[in-house]
Design a protein around this motif. Structure first.
Motif, PDB file in Angstrom:
ATOM      1  N   LEU A  69       0.868  -1.280  -0.034  1.00 43.69           N
ATOM      2  CA  LEU A  69       0.140   0.066   0.070  1.00 43.69           C
ATOM      3  C   LEU A  69       1.440   1.366  -0.364  1.00 43.69           C
ATOM      4  O   LEU A  69       0.471   2.117  -0.627  1.00 43.69           O
ATOM      5  CB  LEU A  69      -1.105   0.112   1.549  1.00 43.69           C
ATOM      6  N   ARG A  70       1.862   1.189   0.823  1.00 45.69           N
ATOM      7  CA  ARG A  70       2.973   2.703   1.051  1.00 45.69           C
ATOM      8  C   ARG A  70       3.530   2.853  -0.755  1.00 45.69           C
ATOM      9  O   ARG A  70       4.203   3.711  -0.608  1.00 45.69           O
ATOM     10  CB  ARG A  70       4.100   2.356   2.308  1.00 45.69           C
ATOM     11  N   SER A  71       3.448   1.456  -1.630  1.00 45.73           N
ATOM     12  CA  SER A  71       4.432   1.632  -3.092  1.00 45.73           C
ATOM     13  C   SER A  71       3.779   2.364  -3.432  1.00 45.73           C
ATOM     14  O   SER A  71       4.670   2.880  -4.855  1.00 45.73           O
ATOM     15  CB  SER A  71       4.764  -0.329  -2.966  1.00 45.73           C
ATOM     16  N   PHE A  72       2.355   2.368  -4.033  1.00 45.35           N
ATOM     17  CA  PHE A  72       1.980   3.450  -4.625  1.00 45.35           C
ATOM     18  C   PHE A  72       1.962   4.444  -5.073  1.00 45.35           C
ATOM     19  O   PHE A  72       2.801   5.385  -4.041  1.00 45.35           O
ATOM     20  CB  PHE A  72       0.009   3.475  -4.280  1.00 45.35           C
ATOM     21  N   HIS A  73       2.894   5.801  -6.010  1.00 45.13           N
ATOM     22  CA  HIS A  73       2.771   7.038  -5.851  1.00 45.13           C
ATOM     23  C   HIS A  73       2.092   7.863  -5.701  1.00 45.13           C
ATOM     24  O   HIS A  73       0.187   7.787  -5.619  1.00 45.13           O
ATOM     25  CB  HIS A  73       3.386   6.809  -7.381  1.00 45.13           C
ATOM     26  N   PRO A  74       2.444   8.252  -4.661  1.00 44.89           N
ATOM     27  CA  PRO A  74       0.985   9.363  -3.838  1.00 44.89           C
ATOM     28  C   PRO A  74       0.206  10.124  -5.311  1.00 44.89           C
ATOM     29  O   PRO A  74      -0.828  10.106  -4.903  1.00 44.89           O
ATOM     30  CB  PRO A  74       1.694  10.570  -3.002  1.00 44.89           C
ATOM     31  N   ASP A  75       0.938  10.525  -6.129  1.00 48.07           N
ATOM     32  CA  ASP A  75      -0.246  10.887  -7.615  1.00 48.07           C
ATOM     33  C   ASP A  75      -0.076  10.164  -8.963  1.00 48.07           C
ATOM     34  O   ASP A  75      -0.337  10.528 -10.131  1.00 48.07           O
ATOM     35  CB  ASP A  75       0.773  12.068  -7.482  1.00 48.07           C
ATOM     36  N   ALA A  76      -0.724   8.872  -8.424  1.00 50.77           N
ATOM     37  CA  ALA A  76      -0.605   7.178  -9.478  1.00 50.77           C
ATOM     38  C   ALA A  76      -2.579   7.525  -9.747  1.00 50.77           C
ATOM     39  O   ALA A  76      -2.847   8.282  -8.919  1.00 50.77           O
ATOM     40  CB  ALA A  76      -0.352   6.120  -8.971  1.00 50.77           C
ATOM     41  N   GLY A  77      -2.748   7.839 -11.222  1.00 50.45           N
ATOM     42  CA  GLY A  77      -4.113   8.099 -11.348  1.00 50.45           C
ATOM     43  C   GLY A  77      -4.956   6.950 -11.208  1.00 50.45           C
ATOM     44  O   GLY A  77      -4.711   7.194  -9.915  1.00 50.45           O
ATOM     45  N   GLU A  78      -4.801   5.662 -11.858  1.00 51.02           N
ATOM     46  CA  GLU A  78      -5.721   4.324 -11.385  1.00 51.02           C
ATOM     47  C   GLU A  78      -4.385   3.509 -10.193  1.00 51.02           C
ATOM     48  O   GLU A  78      -3.410   3.269 -10.888  1.00 51.02           O
ATOM     49  CB  GLU A  78      -5.673   3.188 -12.227  1.00 51.02           C
ATOM     50  N   ARG A  79      -5.038   2.661  -9.562  1.00 47.28           N
ATOM     51  CA  ARG A  79      -4.345   2.175  -8.528  1.00 47.28           C
ATOM     52  C   ARG A  79      -5.162   1.005  -8.661  1.00 47.28           C
ATOM     53  O   ARG A  79      -6.119   0.712  -8.392  1.00 47.28           O
ATOM     54  CB  ARG A  79      -4.642   2.994  -6.633  1.00 47.28           C
ATOM     55  N   MET A  80      -4.360  -0.274  -9.214  1.00 45.57           N
ATOM     56  CA  MET A  80      -4.493  -1.154  -8.720  1.00 45.57           C
ATOM     57  C   MET A  80      -2.950  -2.258  -7.885  1.00 45.57           C
ATOM     58  O   MET A  80      -2.176  -2.153  -7.995  1.00 45.57           O
ATOM     59  CB  MET A  80      -4.008  -1.755 -10.758  1.00 45.57           C
ATOM     60  N   LEU A  81      -3.740  -3.233  -7.045  1.00 45.27           N
ATOM     61  CA  LEU A  81      -3.667  -3.846  -5.850  1.00 45.27           C
ATOM     62  C   LEU A  81      -3.460  -5.423  -6.711  1.00 45.27           C
ATOM     63  O   LEU A  81      -4.916  -6.086  -6.737  1.00 45.27           O
ATOM     64  CB  LEU A  81      -4.127  -3.622  -4.832  1.00 45.27           C
ATOM     65  N   ARG A 165       9.321  -0.840 -11.505  1.00 42.62           N
ATOM     66  CA  ARG A 165       9.842   0.758 -10.132  1.00 42.62           C
ATOM     67  C   ARG A 165       9.656   0.162  -9.186  1.00 42.62           C
ATOM     68  O   ARG A 165       9.352  -0.912  -8.941  1.00 42.62           O
ATOM     69  CB  ARG A 165       8.331   1.607 -10.370  1.00 42.62           C
ATOM     70  N   ARG A 166      10.502   0.786  -8.316  1.00 43.20           N
ATOM     71  CA  ARG A 166      10.834   0.203  -6.858  1.00 43.20           C
ATOM     72  C   ARG A 166       9.736   0.841  -5.666  1.00 43.20           C
ATOM     73  O   ARG A 166       8.989   1.501  -5.746  1.00 43.20           O
ATOM     74  CB  ARG A 166      12.263   1.365  -6.613  1.00 43.20           C
ATOM     75  N   GLY A 167       9.581  -0.537  -5.473  1.00 45.55           N
ATOM     76  CA  GLY A 167       8.411  -0.777  -4.619  1.00 45.55           C
ATOM     77  C   GLY A 167       9.127   0.116  -3.674  1.00 45.55           C
ATOM     78  O   GLY A 167      10.264   0.219  -3.145  1.00 45.55           O
ATOM     79  N   ALA A 168       8.319  -0.137  -2.081  1.00 43.99           N
ATOM     80  CA  ALA A 168       8.648   0.392  -0.382  1.00 43.99           C
ATOM     81  C   ALA A 168       8.447  -0.787   0.547  1.00 43.99           C
ATOM     82  O   ALA A 168       8.587  -0.288   1.088  1.00 43.99           O
ATOM     83  CB  ALA A 168       7.605   1.964  -0.627  1.00 43.99           C
TER      84      ALA A 168
END
Length: 196
Positions: A69-81, A165-168
């Motif tokens: 969850l913390r890996s998502f870019h804060p300004d990403a458009g669509e978020r798919m988990l 890309r690098r995850g958190a």
């Protein structure tokens, strides 16, 4: 004499903990395809599940989901988990256990499940159709296991791996007791990968 022994033991423990943390730190930045910091229009974060005996997320799965969850870019458009893992050690698939925990954590984006995989290779293979339309892809687990997942994606679909890309999943001092074991297992598994 006792004091020296205590100092020696403490020194060895610290050396093991710091070495494991450094191994995870290095792994978190390897086998990436995209180093852009630009917000992606769509982002898929793939969380690799861990053996879960019951129907509630165990400690390892809770950590992996939080890291996802913390890996998502804060300004990403669509978020798919994308949550991966079949029912390897229990009656409920790891993916479903992770999904329930994601809802409890308040995740409101799209959740896609792979409930059939039983190995890391199958996790990545089954995730491929779920991440194909994502502009950015992050694979999350403990850092060395995530690197193994990225290595598999490079083998299966280099075109998708270019979006990695690098995850958190790495933070210094986090999951201190698990990192040494995860580092040993992860380094062994990475050493066994055939050369690309």
């Amino acid at each position: 004499m006792v004091r020296r022994a205590v100092v020696l033991v403490v020194g060895v423990v610290l050396a093991v903990v710091v070495s494991a943390d450094l191994a995870h730190a290095r792994a978190s930045g390897r086998r990436l395809g995209c180093r852009s910091e630009r917000p992606p229009a769509s982002e898929a974060v793939v969380v690799l599940g861990y053996r879960n005996r019951g129907s509630r997320a165990n400690h390892v799965n809770r950590y992996r989901l939080r890291a996802g969850l913390r890996s998502f870019h804060p300004d990403a458009g669509e978020r798919m988990l994308v949550l991966c893992g079949g029912g390897v050690a229990g009656p409920v698939s790891e993916a479903e256990v992770l999904s329930e925990y994601a809802h409890r954590r308040g995740f409101t984006g799209t959740i896609l499940l792979d409930t059939q995989s039983r190995t890391t290779w199958e996790n990545i293979q089954n995730a491929v159709p779920l991440i194909e339309r994502a502009e950015s892809v992050k694979i999350v687990s403990n850092s060395l296991h995530a690197e193994k997942g990225r290595a598999y994606l490079w083998r299966l679909r280099p075109d998708l791996a270019e979006r990695l890309r690098r995850g958190a999943d790495h933070r210094f001092g986090e999951i201190v007791l698990l990192k040494p074991v995860a580092a040993l297992v992860g380094l062994r598994d990475l050493a066994r990968l055939p050369p690309q």
